[in-house]
Structures are given as C-alpha cells and as structure tokens.
Design a protein around this motif. Structure first.
Motif, PDB file in Angstrom:
ATOM      1  N   HIS A   1      -2.541 -18.484 -23.909  1.00  0.00           N
ATOM      2  CA  HIS A   1      -1.944 -19.659 -23.282  1.00  0.00           C
ATOM      3  C   HIS A   1      -1.641 -19.420 -21.808  1.00  0.00           C
ATOM      4  O   HIS A   1      -1.959 -20.254 -20.955  1.00  0.00           O
ATOM      5  CB  HIS A   1      -0.665 -20.070 -24.021  1.00  0.00           C
ATOM      6  CG  HIS A   1      -0.924 -20.758 -25.323  1.00  0.00           C
ATOM      7  ND1 HIS A   1       0.059 -21.434 -26.025  1.00  0.00           N
ATOM      8  CD2 HIS A   1      -2.072 -20.883 -26.050  1.00  0.00           C
ATOM      9  CE1 HIS A   1      -0.465 -21.935 -27.130  1.00  0.00           C
ATOM     10  NE2 HIS A   1      -1.747 -21.608 -27.174  1.00  0.00           N
ATOM     11  N   GLN A   2      -1.015 -18.298 -21.499  1.00  0.00           N
ATOM     12  CA  GLN A   2      -0.629 -18.028 -20.119  1.00  0.00           C
ATOM     13  C   GLN A   2      -1.854 -17.889 -19.226  1.00  0.00           C
ATOM     14  O   GLN A   2      -1.879 -18.385 -18.100  1.00  0.00           O
ATOM     15  CB  GLN A   2       0.224 -16.755 -20.046  1.00  0.00           C
ATOM     16  CG  GLN A   2       0.807 -16.490 -18.656  1.00  0.00           C
ATOM     17  CD  GLN A   2       1.637 -17.639 -18.130  1.00  0.00           C
ATOM     18  OE1 GLN A   2       2.440 -18.239 -18.856  1.00  0.00           O
ATOM     19  NE2 GLN A   2       1.450 -17.982 -16.848  1.00  0.00           N
TER      20      GLN A   2
ATOM     21  N   PRO B   1      -5.446 -19.826 -29.240  1.00  0.00           N
ATOM     22  CA  PRO B   1      -4.471 -18.803 -29.667  1.00  0.00           C
ATOM     23  C   PRO B   1      -3.340 -18.626 -28.652  1.00  0.00           C
ATOM     24  O   PRO B   1      -3.569 -18.694 -27.434  1.00  0.00           O
ATOM     25  CB  PRO B   1      -5.333 -17.536 -29.770  1.00  0.00           C
ATOM     26  CG  PRO B   1      -6.730 -18.023 -29.948  1.00  0.00           C
ATOM     27  CD  PRO B   1      -6.826 -19.304 -29.189  1.00  0.00           C
ATOM     28  N   ILE B   2      -2.148 -18.369 -29.153  1.00  0.00           N
ATOM     29  CA  ILE B   2      -0.979 -18.216 -28.284  1.00  0.00           C
ATOM     30  C   ILE B   2      -1.194 -17.124 -27.250  1.00  0.00           C
ATOM     31  O   ILE B   2      -0.748 -17.235 -26.101  1.00  0.00           O
ATOM     32  CB  ILE B   2       0.275 -17.921 -29.136  1.00  0.00           C
ATOM     33  CG1 ILE B   2       0.636 -19.146 -29.978  1.00  0.00           C
ATOM     34  CG2 ILE B   2       1.459 -17.524 -28.257  1.00  0.00           C
ATOM     35  CD1 ILE B   2       1.787 -18.925 -30.935  1.00  0.00           C
ATOM     36  N   ARG B   3      -1.921 -16.072 -27.624  1.00  0.00           N
ATOM     37  CA  ARG B   3      -2.104 -14.928 -26.725  1.00  0.00           C
ATOM     38  C   ARG B   3      -2.821 -15.291 -25.423  1.00  0.00           C
ATOM     39  O   ARG B   3      -2.723 -14.534 -24.440  1.00  0.00           O
ATOM     40  CB  ARG B   3      -2.877 -13.822 -27.443  1.00  0.00           C
ATOM     41  CG  ARG B   3      -4.257 -14.232 -27.919  1.00  0.00           C
ATOM     42  CD  ARG B   3      -4.997 -13.133 -28.664  1.00  0.00           C
ATOM     43  NE  ARG B   3      -6.192 -13.622 -29.320  1.00  0.00           N
ATOM     44  CZ  ARG B   3      -7.341 -13.858 -28.709  1.00  0.00           C
ATOM     45  NH1 ARG B   3      -7.457 -13.612 -27.406  1.00  0.00           N
ATOM     46  NH2 ARG B   3      -8.387 -14.316 -29.373  1.00  0.00           N
TER      47      ARG B   3
ATOM     48  N   GLN C   1      -2.579 -25.856 -26.842  1.00  0.00           N
ATOM     49  CA  GLN C   1      -2.156 -25.800 -28.241  1.00  0.00           C
ATOM     50  C   GLN C   1      -3.331 -25.628 -29.196  1.00  0.00           C
ATOM     51  O   GLN C   1      -3.139 -25.205 -30.350  1.00  0.00           O
ATOM     52  CB  GLN C   1      -1.377 -27.067 -28.605  1.00  0.00           C
ATOM     53  CG  GLN C   1      -0.123 -27.282 -27.778  1.00  0.00           C
ATOM     54  CD  GLN C   1       0.780 -26.053 -27.730  1.00  0.00           C
ATOM     55  OE1 GLN C   1       1.052 -25.440 -28.758  1.00  0.00           O
ATOM     56  NE2 GLN C   1       1.223 -25.685 -26.539  1.00  0.00           N
TER      57      GLN C   1
END
Length: 309
Positions: free
Chosen positions: A130-131, A126-128, A123
């Motif tokens: 996360h995976q 960056p969301i990009r 969290q």
C-alpha cells in the motif's frame, strides 16, 4: 440476453467471466488463453475470434484508466459472434466468410493490475504494498488518474522503438510516464511482443483514450508510406477522428511504434472519446464509440489480406 453488459464499470473480474461465457456460447469461433500472470496474479488474456489464416491484432487498456477500451473490444467480439451464428449480413458483409479468411487476435486488457488499481485503489492489493503504491501515486489516495502497471511502469513506453530517446520520462516509478529501466522490463509488454512475433499480424490496432485522434506514423519506410497514409486517411474519414500528422522525431516506446518499425506494416493507435482530463472516459461515451468501431474493424479485416508480408 447479451453477455457483455455495458452499463457499469468494466473490471478485470467481469472480463474473466465474459471470456468464459463467450467461449461457451460460441465455441466454433472463439478460443482464449493466458499469456501469463502479472506480479499480482492477474491473467493477461488473449482471445481469438475466427478461423482464417490472415491475422489481425487488437489490444486495449495498456493504461489503467483506459478500461473503456477493454469493454469496447469485448462487446465487438460478442456482436461479431452473434451475427456470425445467426448468419446475418452486416453492412452487406458476410461475416462468416470473412472470419473464415481472417482471425482477430485480441488482448482486451493488457494491464489488469493498473485497471484494478485505478478502479478500486490500494484496497484491492496486499497491505504490504500500500505505501509503495501511494508513493507511486505521489501521495494521493485517489487513483482515478492512474495509467501505469502495478510496478509504476507505463507499459506504452516499454517497447524497443527508439526507447532511449523517449522524452518526459518521470525517472522513477509513477502513476504515469515512467518508461522503466530498460525496454520490455515489464512482463505485460514482453508477452505482447512475443505474441506479435508468433502470429505476425498484417495489421495492429492499439486502443487508447482519449481525444478522438488517430496516431499512425512512426518512421514508416518510403516503401510503405503511401499505403499506410491511404489507410490512415480512410480510418480518419470513417471514424471522424483527427489524423495526427507525421513528426520528424515522434516520441517512441509505444506498441504501435514498435510494430510499425519492426514489421513495416500498418499500426494504428486510436484515442477513443473526447478528453475528460486525467481520468477514465465516462460510460455515456461508449455507444458512440461502439457504433464507430464495429464497422471500422471489419473494414480493416477486409483490407488485411491485401497487406503484403
């Protein structure tokens, strides 16, 4: 009131605030600057304490879960500075005189991305990515065990000290033990090497955790072995840490491995605290370690001018 608080988790954000406050409180003795920014825009801060011509280098938190080492270094800086300003004698030592002769160069958090990931999980990123970070952590959303930097590279396997011979490499980005595609691929390690060449410290100390052991040997030359062994034995006696005995083929890639091999000067890697498993040291360990290392670093500072260049 003390600047560096020790009752809660020590974060990158706290480090930034504390650096600024310490430099404002003790401007005659403390200066700091950035070595550069990580891929996630966090600064690798370098702090300088003292005015002397004899440099020592200390660093902490090469590994994300080892952030207690950052807290230790920052608290030591504050305590030394406070004693100097009050002109107090510490264990029969005039700190002001010592810091006129010796300068402590300190990188308290080598790996701020790894520390932040270990403390706050994906969290804080960056969301990009996360995976990708979850893949590096073998699918787990619990990042408590995280050691690597934000690219999944173990920074203490990044130094060009028999790097090709490193064992147990994960072979791909991971939460631990991935040495990267080549030495100094990670900027964090590259900048530490550049700083070390720039200041040429008489002695280097890389704080890790955990295990209450001291690493000190990496193919030390016959000319320096007796000196380094004497200092290591003194370190172990003063700290109560177990001295790791020399191996014929020690696993390389670490900062002090490289420093010893390159400069032929003493390099020590103390592992703070008793091993708690794949996680950070609990805060209740801190005061004991501070009590050990406050006088120990000053002893090393007194030894430093006598180490040949």
């Amino acid at each position: 009131m003390r600047i560096v608080q020790t009752q809660s988790m020590y974060t990158y954000e706290k480090l930034c605030i504390n650096l600024q406050a310490l430099a404002l409180a003790y401007p005659k003795w403390i200066a700091y600057d950035s070595l550069g920014k990580t891929i996630y825009n966090r600064e690798i801060w370098c702090l300088r304490l003292g005015k002397g011509a004899v440099p020592l280098f200390l660093n902490g938190a090469h590994h994300g879960r080892e952030w207690l080492t950052s807290l230790l270094l920052m608290k030591m800086v504050e305590e030394y500075s406070r004693l100097v300003m009050k002109q107090e004698v510490y264990e029969q030592l005039d700190l002001r005189q010592l810091l006129e002769e010796v300068t402590l160069w300190i990188v308290p958090m080598v790996n701020p991305d790894g520390v932040t990931l270990q403390q706050f999980g994906v969290q804080a990123f960056p969301i990009r990515v996360h995976q990708q970070l979850l893949e590096f952590n073998l699918g787990s959303r619990d990042f408590t065990r995280w050691k690597a930097n934000g690219e999944g590279i173990d920074l203490n396997r990044q130094y060009p000290a028999r790097w090709a011979e490193i064992q147990d490499d994960m072979g791909r980005p991971c939460y631990k033990q991935y040495k990267g595609r080549k030495p100094l691929e990670a900027n964090e390690a590259k900048w530490l090497v550049e700083l070390t060449y720039a200041i040429e410290p008489r002695l280097a100390l890389a704080y890790h955790s955990a295990g209450k052991v001291l690493y000190w040997y990496f193919h030390n030359s016959p000319q320096t072995l007796a000196r380094d062994c004497r200092l290591a034995n003194q370190f172990a006696m003063r700290s109560g840490y177990r001295l790791v005995q020399p191996e014929l083929s020690p696993n390389g890639g670490g900062y002090t491995d490289w420093f010893i091999e390159t400069f032929q000067r003493p390099g020590f890697t103390p592992e703070l605290g008793y091993y708690p498993g794949e996680r950070h040291l609990p805060l209740h360990c801190f005061q004991e370690e501070l009590h050990i290392h406050l006088p120990l670093v000053l002893w090393l500072a007194r030894e430093a001018p006598h180490i040949s260049t």
